[in-house]
Design an enzyme around this catalytic site. Structure first.
Site, mmCIF file in Angstrom:
data_model
loop_
_atom_site.group_PDB
_atom_site.id
_atom_site.type_symbol
_atom_site.label_atom_id
_atom_site.label_comp_id
_atom_site.label_asym_id
_atom_site.label_seq_id
_atom_site.Cartn_x
_atom_site.Cartn_y
_atom_site.Cartn_z
ATOM 1 N N ASN A 700 1.238 30.355 14.052
ATOM 2 C CA ASN A 700 0.397 30.529 13.042
ATOM 3 C C ASN A 700 0.675 32.103 12.832
ATOM 4 O O ASN A 700 0.180 33.205 12.190
ATOM 5 C CB ASN A 700 -1.324 30.392 13.497
ATOM 6 C CG ASN A 700 -1.116 29.186 12.818
ATOM 7 O OD1 ASN A 700 -0.729 28.549 12.199
ATOM 8 N ND2 ASN A 700 -2.077 28.324 14.262
ATOM 9 N N TYR A 701 1.297 33.134 14.044
ATOM 10 C CA TYR A 701 1.045 34.413 13.796
ATOM 11 C C TYR A 701 2.004 35.226 13.909
ATOM 12 O O TYR A 701 2.417 36.384 14.037
ATOM 13 C CB TYR A 701 0.090 34.540 15.430
ATOM 14 C CG TYR A 701 -1.551 34.322 15.737
ATOM 15 C CD1 TYR A 701 -1.900 35.364 14.553
ATOM 16 C CD2 TYR A 701 -1.665 33.302 15.970
ATOM 17 C CE1 TYR A 701 -3.601 35.544 14.515
ATOM 18 C CE2 TYR A 701 -2.868 33.059 16.038
ATOM 19 C CZ TYR A 701 -4.638 34.338 15.410
ATOM 20 O OH TYR A 701 -5.209 33.639 15.368
ATOM 21 N N LEU A 702 3.206 34.435 14.666
ATOM 22 C CA LEU A 702 5.119 34.895 14.410
ATOM 23 C C LEU A 702 6.060 35.114 12.942
ATOM 24 O O LEU A 702 6.050 33.979 12.970
ATOM 25 C CB LEU A 702 5.816 34.509 15.795
ATOM 26 C CG LEU A 702 4.743 34.646 17.310
ATOM 27 C CD1 LEU A 702 5.549 34.230 18.602
ATOM 28 C CD2 LEU A 702 4.520 36.224 17.506
#
Length: 743
Positions: A700-702
């Site tokens: 979800n973030y990288l």
DNA sequence: TAGATAACTTAGCATCTTCAAG
DNA sequence: CTTGAAGATGCTAAGTTATCTA
């Protein structure tokens, strides 16, 4: 969630000591007075700090950012703290907020448009000819095997079948690849249109309840009672959970009992007055038996089950969106059961009702084949709304929220949004310095609201806290994010462990995961915090002039599309990029490179506080690995000795045989060393990963392009880092990223 | 224009599957 | 071949943000 279970335990002992139901406990819970210190800003504080400290330049600040990961205290320390209990809090925190303008839409985000002409619908594989060839070969192989030895034993045949199935799978995969929709090479739709054509079969409903066999009985007060079907079904939900600790919790039991009684007939309701007099033993035993038999079914049956499931997936698991077949993420309607929220949820144990077609709204194209409701039923509504992405929706009864059937992560709709998310984060990169300078400046503002906003932003940026919406009291577990922090969640230390201006955070965040961290902060932030806490009680809001709408409105004025959560994405991705650069080295072997990657990933996970409960088998499996390492070490020693011996013997001799032996032994030593290293690396990795979840940030973030580029540069195969679903989800990034990509 | 709600992302745990070691 | 650990997938709760509504 070790800390979760810890507080749970304490809850329990508390409950034991205090026999009153925790529902009562909730009611009795003394509401903490909330003294909103409105307008209590002391203006003399303003400007004072100037003499003490100059404003940090963005550069200095960014240095802070680099060692942020070392600041995050992994939770062991927190675990030890026996005093950690968050008390049930007082009141509903609803505040009037400046209305967010809502005009600043993320849709302005400009994706890097590859000005390529539309690719044909079928999509072009990288080298279609080569692929076709491969497929052909596979087919032939399969055929050969099929025809080859038909007169073999049964065992062999199944083996062959497995082999054939495998080949088929590979073939399927390749076909899939060939058919991949390369949507990222197409023009985007204008303003909010999500699709032009959408067709699907509607959601899949779970099977109807099967009544208990006659020999399985429920007892009330020692007497067998035949329950009505609806009551029986709900009773079974409870019986199935009897092994779980939470069926012993008062809140859970009360909620369950209340909802269960609603399902009963009048007579049943009059009879069954006390949950403690209910005996679900036989139902529970039956359920366990069922689980056991399911575990022990034969391979053939398993295969049959698999096929049945596959059929369901084939029929309901896909839709057609703008001429492309796309996988649906959750096409199954959630089955009924007892609600189990996370943490100390006030609604735990409530009945989650069975969803009927009459509850479901269908969304699809007007000109599509409208899904048939199950026989004898009808849909709540059929609509044709192409500015949303969902295919079906219903309202869930426990929280009253909407549930949606949406596409899989590898779909165009999800992928495009994801890509856009990372582009917004990259845009933040170009203006983050200015924003940081600004909020540093705002820390001195005369406006209390502005100062609070600045401090909140400082936390969000530096510590990657979530925005922190207000929540309705009594509806959910008591968790907070940045804007909803309360005074009791932080402790200020003028000095702590030789550091100045340390803020100690201790609160439950999303999913009741504890955030515990001691962070040295800028002096001005520290002073402001002191100010915000003046004349407040523990239960009062730290930022009483701030909420997420205000914050996000401000952010979107700084950069279109900027909201609080963009900081998490940005800081996560930029941290990965920095860490990869710092930690990895072309000279390392693949195993070491992977460790470096995982360490970089871990830095991000720690920053974002992505925790997991240590696997139940952790200690054991760690010990096993250690044993293996030890035995391998012995092997290595032995191999080394042998090598020495061989060398000795070969010394001065020109006997080829002896020389060959030496070479052999050398190789053996080398192999041993490599294996040992690999295991040791694995052990380190696992140990460091004990209670940190890497998956969430990866998913979800990288920005996947960082990873793809790194793999290219480091000559690490991508599938060492991304599994099949991730490669699918990030197909756009895999396809378009060159080795020189910079986030 | 605030509050409600709709829509969509993020989250951890449970369960199922696969794969490797014994 | 069996067993168990790791890895993958499924599930759905719990967030955030956009949008609607009175």
């Amino acid at each position: 969630m070790a800390e979760d279970s810890c507080s749970v335990k304490e809850m329990e002992t508390e409950l034991k000591d205090n026999p009153c139901s925790s529902e009562d406990a909730f009611a009795v819970n003394p509401k903490k007075k909330k003294s909103k210190a409105k307008g209590k800003v002391k203006s003399q504080h303003e400007g004072k700090e100037k003499t003490h400290r100059k404003i940090k330049t963005p550069k200095e600040e960014s240095m802070d950012f680099e060692d942020r990961r070392s600041q995050v205290n992994v939770k062991e320390e927190a675990d030890k703290d026996p005093d950690f209990v968050t008390e049930g809090k007082g009141k509903k925190r609803k505040r009037k907020a400046d209305k967010a303008d809502g005009r600043s839409s993320t849709s302005e985000a400009t994706l890097p448009k590859k000005k390529k002409k539309k690719v044909a619908e079928e999509g072009q594989g990288n080298s279609p000819i080569a692929k076709k060839k491969k497929i052909k070969e596979k087919k032939e192989k399969v055929k050969k095997e099929e025809g080859g030895c038909s007169v073999s034993t049964k065992k062999k045949k199944t083996k062959e079948e497995i082999e054939a199935a495998r080949a088929l799978k590979i073939k399927k995969k390749e076909e899939e690849e060939k058919q991949r929709w390369r949507w990222w090479e197409e023009e985007k739709y204008e303003d909010g249109i999500k699709w032009k054509f959408l067709e699907h079969k509607g959601p899949y409903f779970p099977p109807e309840y099967q009544p208990l066999p006659d020999d399985v009985k429920f007892y009330y007060n020692g007497k067998a009672v035949k329950l009505s079907l609806p009551a029986e079904e709900v009773a079974l939900f409870f019986a199935q959970m009897l092994d779980h600790e939470y069926t012993t919790k008062e809140v859970f039991r009360n909620n369950f009992f209340r909802d269960w009684r609603k399902e009963m007939t009048l007579e049943e309701r009059q009879l069954i007055m006390d949950l403690n007099k209910c005996d679900f033993g036989e139902l529970h035993a039956m359920h366990k038996q069922k689980v056991e038999t399911r575990k022990n079914i034969s391979k053939e049956e398993k295969l049959v089950n698999k096929e049945v499931n596959q059929k369901i997936v084939d029929e309901y698991g896909f839709c057609v969106l703008d001429h492309h077949r796309e996988r649906i993420g959750n096409f199954k309607i959630e089955p009924p059961g007892l609600f189990r929220g996370r943490g100390d949820h006030p609604k735990q144990g409530m009945l989650k009702k069975r969803i009927r077609p009459e509850d479901v709204i269908i969304n699809c194209s007007k000109d599509s084949h409208i899904p048939e409701p199950p026989a004898g039923h009808c849909w709540k509504e059929v609509r044709h709304d192409n500015v949303v992405t969902w295919l079906a929706s219903w309202t869930e009864n426990v929280q009253g929220s909407c549930k949606y059937v949406m596409l899989n992560a590898n779909s165009k709709l999800k992928g495009e949004k994801d890509w856009e998310k990372y582009e917004v984060a990259r845009r933040l990169k170009s203006c983050v310095d200015a924003i940081r300078t600004q909020y540093q400046e705002d820390l001195k503002s005369k406006q209390m609201g502005t100062r609070q906003r600045a401090v909140a932003l400082y936390f969000i940026d530096k510590l990657a806290l979530r925005a922190g919406n207000e929540k309705e009291e009594g509806e959910t577990a008591d968790t907070v994010g940045c804007c909803s922090l309360r005074v009791e969640h932080i402790t200020l230390h003028d000095t702590l462990d030789g550091q100045k201006c340390v803020v100690e955070f201790d609160f439950l965040g999303k999913d009741c995961i504890r955030y515990y961290n001691k962070v040295p902060v800028a002096k001005r932030v520290f002073k402001n915090l002191k100010l915000f806490m003046e004349n407040k009680q523990g239960g009062d809001d730290l930022f009483d002039r701030l909420n997420t709408q205000v914050l996000n409105k401000h952010l979107s004025s700084l950069m279109p599309g900027l909201t609080a959560k963009v900081f998490r994405t940005y800081n996560a991705s930029i941290t990965l990029q920095q860490q990869l650069k710092e930690l990895s080295n072309m000279k390392e072997n693949v195993a070491e490179k992977l460790l470096s990657y995982n360490r970089a990933n871990r830095a991000v996970a720690i920053l974002c506080n992505h925790q997991r409960a240590p696997p139940k088998t952790f200690e054991q499996s760690m010990a096993n690995l250690q044993a293996k390492i030890d035995s391998r070490k012995e092997q290595l020693d032995l191999a080394k000795k042998e090598l020495k011996q061989a060398k000795k013997e070969a010394k001065g001799s020109t006997d080829n045989k002896l020389l060959i032996v030496v070479e052999k032994k050398k190789k053996a030593v080398k192999r041993c060393e490599e294996q040992l290293l690999k295991m040791e690396v694995q052990a380190t990795d696992r140990e460091e990963n004990k209670q940190i979840a890497l998956g969430t940030s990866k998913l979800n973030y990288l920005d996947p392009r960082i990873t793809v580029a790194w793999c290219k540069n480091m000559e690490v195969p991508l599938d060492k880092i991304y599994n099949k679903s991730l490669r699918d989800k990030f197909a756009w990034a895999v396809d378009m990223t060159e080795h020189d990509f910079v986030f």
